[in-house]
Motif scaffolding. Structure first.
Motif, PDB file in Angstrom:
ATOM      1  N   PHE A 246       0.850  -1.202  -0.024  1.00  0.00           N
ATOM      2  CA  PHE A 246      -0.068   0.022   0.005  1.00  0.00           C
ATOM      3  C   PHE A 246       0.932   1.321   0.111  1.00  0.00           C
ATOM      4  CE2 PHE A 246      -3.465  -2.678   0.975  1.00  0.00           C
ATOM      5  CZ  PHE A 246      -4.787  -2.032   0.409  1.00  0.00           C
ATOM      6  N   THR A 250      -0.066   3.050  -3.477  1.00  0.00           N
ATOM      7  CA  THR A 250      -1.214   3.898  -3.148  1.00  0.00           C
ATOM      8  C   THR A 250      -1.239   5.181  -4.066  1.00  0.00           C
ATOM      9  OG1 THR A 250      -1.670   2.889  -0.877  1.00  0.00           O
ATOM     10  CG2 THR A 250      -2.528   5.337  -1.781  1.00  0.00           C
ATOM     11  N   SER A 251      -0.022   5.608  -4.043  1.00  0.00           N
ATOM     12  CA  SER A 251       0.210   7.050  -5.096  1.00  0.00           C
ATOM     13  C   SER A 251       1.592   6.865  -5.659  1.00  0.00           C
ATOM     14  CB  SER A 251       0.182   8.006  -4.067  1.00  0.00           C
ATOM     15  OG  SER A 251       0.567   9.395  -4.630  1.00  0.00           O
ATOM     16  N   ASN A 302      -8.673  10.551  -2.838  1.00  0.00           N
ATOM     17  CA  ASN A 302      -8.745   9.086  -3.081  1.00  0.00           C
ATOM     18  C   ASN A 302      -7.526   8.379  -2.448  1.00  0.00           C
ATOM     19  OD1 ASN A 302      -7.021  10.352  -5.016  1.00  0.00           O
ATOM     20  ND2 ASN A 302      -7.145   8.694  -6.356  1.00  0.00           N
ATOM     21  N   GLU A 303      -6.280   8.954  -2.621  1.00  0.00           N
ATOM     22  CA  GLU A 303      -5.256   8.590  -1.970  1.00  0.00           C
ATOM     23  C   GLU A 303      -5.475   8.251  -0.271  1.00  0.00           C
ATOM     24  OE1 GLU A 303      -2.181  10.528  -4.987  1.00  0.00           O
ATOM     25  OE2 GLU A 303      -1.956  11.350  -3.008  1.00  0.00           O
ATOM     26  N   GLU A 305      -8.382   7.894   1.072  1.00  0.00           N
ATOM     27  CA  GLU A 305      -9.357   7.030   1.376  1.00  0.00           C
ATOM     28  C   GLU A 305      -8.754   5.391   1.170  1.00  0.00           C
ATOM     29  OE1 GLU A 305     -12.298   8.410  -1.352  1.00  0.00           O
ATOM     30  OE2 GLU A 305     -13.290   9.471   0.278  1.00  0.00           O
ATOM     31  N   ILE A 306      -8.079   5.166   0.122  1.00  0.00           N
ATOM     32  CA  ILE A 306      -7.487   3.972  -0.259  1.00  0.00           C
ATOM     33  C   ILE A 306      -6.507   3.428   0.667  1.00  0.00           C
ATOM     34  CG2 ILE A 306      -5.832   2.766  -1.784  1.00  0.00           C
ATOM     35  CD1 ILE A 306      -7.143   4.340  -4.137  1.00  0.00           C
ATOM     36  N   PHE A 307      -5.630   4.447   1.308  1.00  0.00           N
ATOM     37  CA  PHE A 307      -4.633   3.836   2.275  1.00  0.00           C
ATOM     38  C   PHE A 307      -5.481   3.525   3.470  1.00  0.00           C
ATOM     39  CE2 PHE A 307      -1.061   4.557   5.461  1.00  0.00           C
ATOM     40  CZ  PHE A 307      -0.322   3.692   4.668  1.00  0.00           C
ATOM     41  N   ALA A 309      -8.559   2.627   4.046  1.00  0.00           N
ATOM     42  CA  ALA A 309      -9.422   1.229   3.809  1.00  0.00           C
ATOM     43  C   ALA A 309      -8.168   0.160   4.036  1.00  0.00           C
ATOM     44  CB  ALA A 309     -10.088   1.220   2.456  1.00  0.00           C
ATOM     45  N   GLY A 310      -6.844   0.287   3.275  1.00  0.00           N
ATOM     46  CA  GLY A 310      -6.112  -0.615   3.585  1.00  0.00           C
ATOM     47  C   GLY A 310      -5.382  -0.798   4.759  1.00  0.00           C
TER      48      GLY A 310
END
Length: 328
Positions: A246, A250-251, A302-303, A305-307, A309-310
């Motif tokens: 991640f 992620t980014s 979005n970055e 939120e993704i991190f 959630a992970g």
């Protein structure tokens, strides 16, 4: 109406309120770290137990091992000096150190949040990052490296020139594990200053250079330091691999940010150590903390939120394993 819908998730703080909020959080976090230190002491976990055992042995036995200035000898001598000067218990001294370094680092990180329009999305991540076992252990267990890391971050954020170099040097002397941070910081600054029109230092080239440097750091660290062999379980290494992926994916922009660059460097040092049977697991806690700093400074919604959630399953599982060890 459209104007309202665009702003309804904006949550920012004024400068004064931001400082007050960061200060209050840092104080509470300091007390949280003190609690975790005491728990580790009671169950005999982490570096706290070994430190207390050493000082108890020294006080009780005239034939205790000699202390040199190498490794953590200077830190132990400092503890002896403070113990004699103030007449207080070693555990209290370590507790005070842990409280101050955790409060200082958390205050610095919160005060330097630049993505204020995404602060509402950062709040859950803030709580999880600072209370996850691999991060809180940096302050509640690895106190000497925590002191060095605090100095490193102060120098990196607030100083330039000779004062920054002095803090970098002092942090590296206190704990040699800070030397790779200084090296990666210098490498990042060198990459930023290469401006040849014929050469484009894109993300791929920077990533390859970072991986190569990380391998060199892991090998040199194994040669010149007493790095412990790998003794972590397969499940733990699998969790580290999970969160590391991640951090890396992620980014794509993270490698262009100093804190994202440092975070990825620490991850690659850890994985390089796996191939030579050297444990650099402590760096993963720093990697997570620094990656959060990247998201707090330059992260997109979005970055974040993704991190986040992970990170949730990683947070749940690592805390489960920690409390299982405490109660077993």
């Amino acid at each position: 109406m459209s104007s309202y819908s665009q702003k309804k998730y904006r949550f920012s703080l004024s400068s004064g309120l931001n400082k007050l909020t960061a200060f209050i959080f840092s104080i509470f976090y300091g007390f949280f770290i003190v609690l975790m230190l005491r728990l580790q002491y009671q169950v005999g976990s982490g570096d706290i137990g070994s430190y207390i055992y050493f000082f108890d042995q020294f006080n009780a036995n005239a034939d205790a091992p000699q202390i040199s200035l190498r490794a953590d000898g200077a830190f132990r001598l400092t503890i002896f000096f403070l113990q004699d000067y103030f007449g207080i218990d070693v555990l209290i001294i370590l507790t005070i150190f842990a409280f101050f370094i955790s409060s200082i680092v958390s205050y610095i990180f919160l005060l330097n949040i630049k993505s204020q329009k995404y602060l509402v999305y950062l709040l859950p991540l803030i709580l999880m990052i600072f209370t996850t076992p691999i991060v809180q252990a940096l302050f509640s267990s690895y106190i000497r490296s925590g002191i060095a890391f605090s100095m490193l971050m102060i120098g990196m954020i607030y100083f330039r020139g000779i004062f920054q170099l002095l803090l970098f040097g002092l942090s590296s002397i206190i704990h040699f594990s800070m030397i790779p941070f200084v090296g990666f910081y210098i490498l990042f600054q060198m990459i930023k200053r290469i401006k040849y029109t014929e050469i484009k230092l894109n993300n791929t080239f920077t990533l390859i250079l970072l991986i190569f440097t990380s391998v060199v750091v892991a090998i040199v660290g194994e040669i010149f330091q007493e790095i412990n062999p790998i003794n972590s379980s397969f499940a733990y290494n699998l969790l580290i691999l999970y969160i590391s992926l991640f951090i890396i994916f992620t980014s794509r922009r993270s490698i262009r940010n100093i804190f994202g660059f440092l975070s990825m460097g620490m991850v690659f040092v850890y994985f390089s150590g796996l191939f030579i049977d050297s444990s650099y697991s402590r760096y993963i806690g720093y990697a997570v903390l620094l990656y959060f700093f990247f998201l707090a400074q330059d992260g997109k919604r979005n970055e974040i939120e993704i991190f986040t959630a992970g990170f949730i399953p990683f947070y749940i599982l690592t805390n489960y394993f920690m409390f299982t060890n405490f109660t077993s």
